[in-house]
Design a protein around this motif. Structure first.
Motif, PDB file in Angstrom:
ATOM      1  N   ASP A 224       0.808  -1.287  -0.044  1.00 39.60           N
ATOM      2  CA  ASP A 224       0.086   0.064  -0.154  1.00 39.60           C
ATOM      3  C   ASP A 224       0.811   1.437   0.075  1.00 39.60           C
ATOM      4  N   ALA A 225       2.053   1.184  -0.287  1.00 45.11           N
ATOM      5  CA  ALA A 225       3.187   2.308  -0.305  1.00 45.11           C
ATOM      6  C   ALA A 225       2.530   3.509  -1.403  1.00 45.11           C
ATOM      7  N   GLY A 226       2.155   2.941  -2.223  1.00 41.60           N
ATOM      8  CA  GLY A 226       1.925   3.918  -3.611  1.00 41.60           C
ATOM      9  C   GLY A 226       0.715   4.705  -3.386  1.00 41.60           C
ATOM     10  N   THR A 227       0.353   5.742  -4.264  1.00 43.53           N
ATOM     11  CA  THR A 227      -0.748   6.606  -4.126  1.00 43.53           C
ATOM     12  C   THR A 227      -1.208   7.190  -5.530  1.00 43.53           C
TER      13      THR A 227
ATOM     14  N   LYS B  24      -6.788   3.951  -0.879  1.00 44.98           N
ATOM     15  CA  LYS B  24      -5.554   3.619  -0.058  1.00 44.98           C
ATOM     16  C   LYS B  24      -4.582   4.842  -0.299  1.00 44.98           C
ATOM     17  N   ALA B  25      -5.082   6.328  -0.035  1.00 43.56           N
ATOM     18  CA  ALA B  25      -4.304   7.275  -0.503  1.00 43.56           C
ATOM     19  C   ALA B  25      -2.943   7.237   0.101  1.00 43.56           C
ATOM     20  N   GLY B  26      -2.848   6.728   1.429  1.00 39.12           N
ATOM     21  CA  GLY B  26      -1.508   6.940   2.164  1.00 39.12           C
ATOM     22  C   GLY B  26      -0.326   6.703   1.204  1.00 39.12           C
TER      23      GLY B  26
HETATM   24 CA   LIG Z   1      -1.389   3.657  -0.528  1.00 39.53          CA
END
Ligand SMILES: [Ca+2]
Length: 164
Positions: free
Chosen positions: A67-70, A129-131
């Motif tokens: 989930d690192a991407g945005t 999953k904006a984070g």
């Molecule tokens: Ca993310």
């Protein structure tokens, strides 16, 4: 103007263009440039010259973790000794920047703020999953600190980042 042109033409017809006095050319150029450039254009040029722009580049590496991407929209401001630039949208030739494990480089121009002290990043916090987990930032060749945690995970967020 029309008169000068006719003088020029008749001289050409006589095959003596090389013998035209320099003053004829000078007068023609002066008249033309005065007519072509209205005073408001001159003023605009002065304004452009007064606002100096400089180039910067930034490399941003998105962490290689879940989930690192945005897909959020990200802006940058440059903070210098003489002020802060306007916000620049970090667009990319890659249609999908800030994905997990990806390096994105941006080159942009903004107002000259003097010696750079820091940069500011802003996210609109939009998207699934904006984070955004950033693992490294290099700005104009210097390593910078990165946003802590998952930037923008709970919505719009801004942060100021300093060189390491
Ligand atoms: Ca993310």
């Amino acid at each position: 103007m029309r008169k000068k042109l006719s003088i020029f033409s008749s001289s050409l017809l006589l095959g003596s263009s090389l013998l035209l006095p320099a003053s004829v050319f000078a007068d023609t150029v002066d008249t033309t440039s005065t007519n072509v450039l209205p005073s408001n254009v001159d003023n605009n040029q002065s304004n452009v010259q007064a606002a100096a722009f400089v180039s910067h580049w930034i490399d941003i590496v998105t962490a290689d973790v879940a989930d690192a991407g945005t897909d959020s929209i990200i802006w940058i401001k440059v903070i210098g000794e003489n002020g802060t630039s306007g916000e620049i949208l970090l667009a990319n030739t890659s249609s999908n920047p800030f994905e997990r494990g990806q390096t994105d480089q941006f080159n942009f121009r903004c107002e000259d703020v003097g010696k750079v002290k820091a940069i500011a990043l802003r996210t609109d916090g939009s998207g699934w999953k904006a984070g955004w987990k950033v693992s490294s930032i290099t700005f104009d060749g210097k390593a910078y600190n990165v946003p802590s945690g998952f930037f923008g995970e709970t919505g719009p967020e801004s942060t100021v980042l300093y060189p390491k």
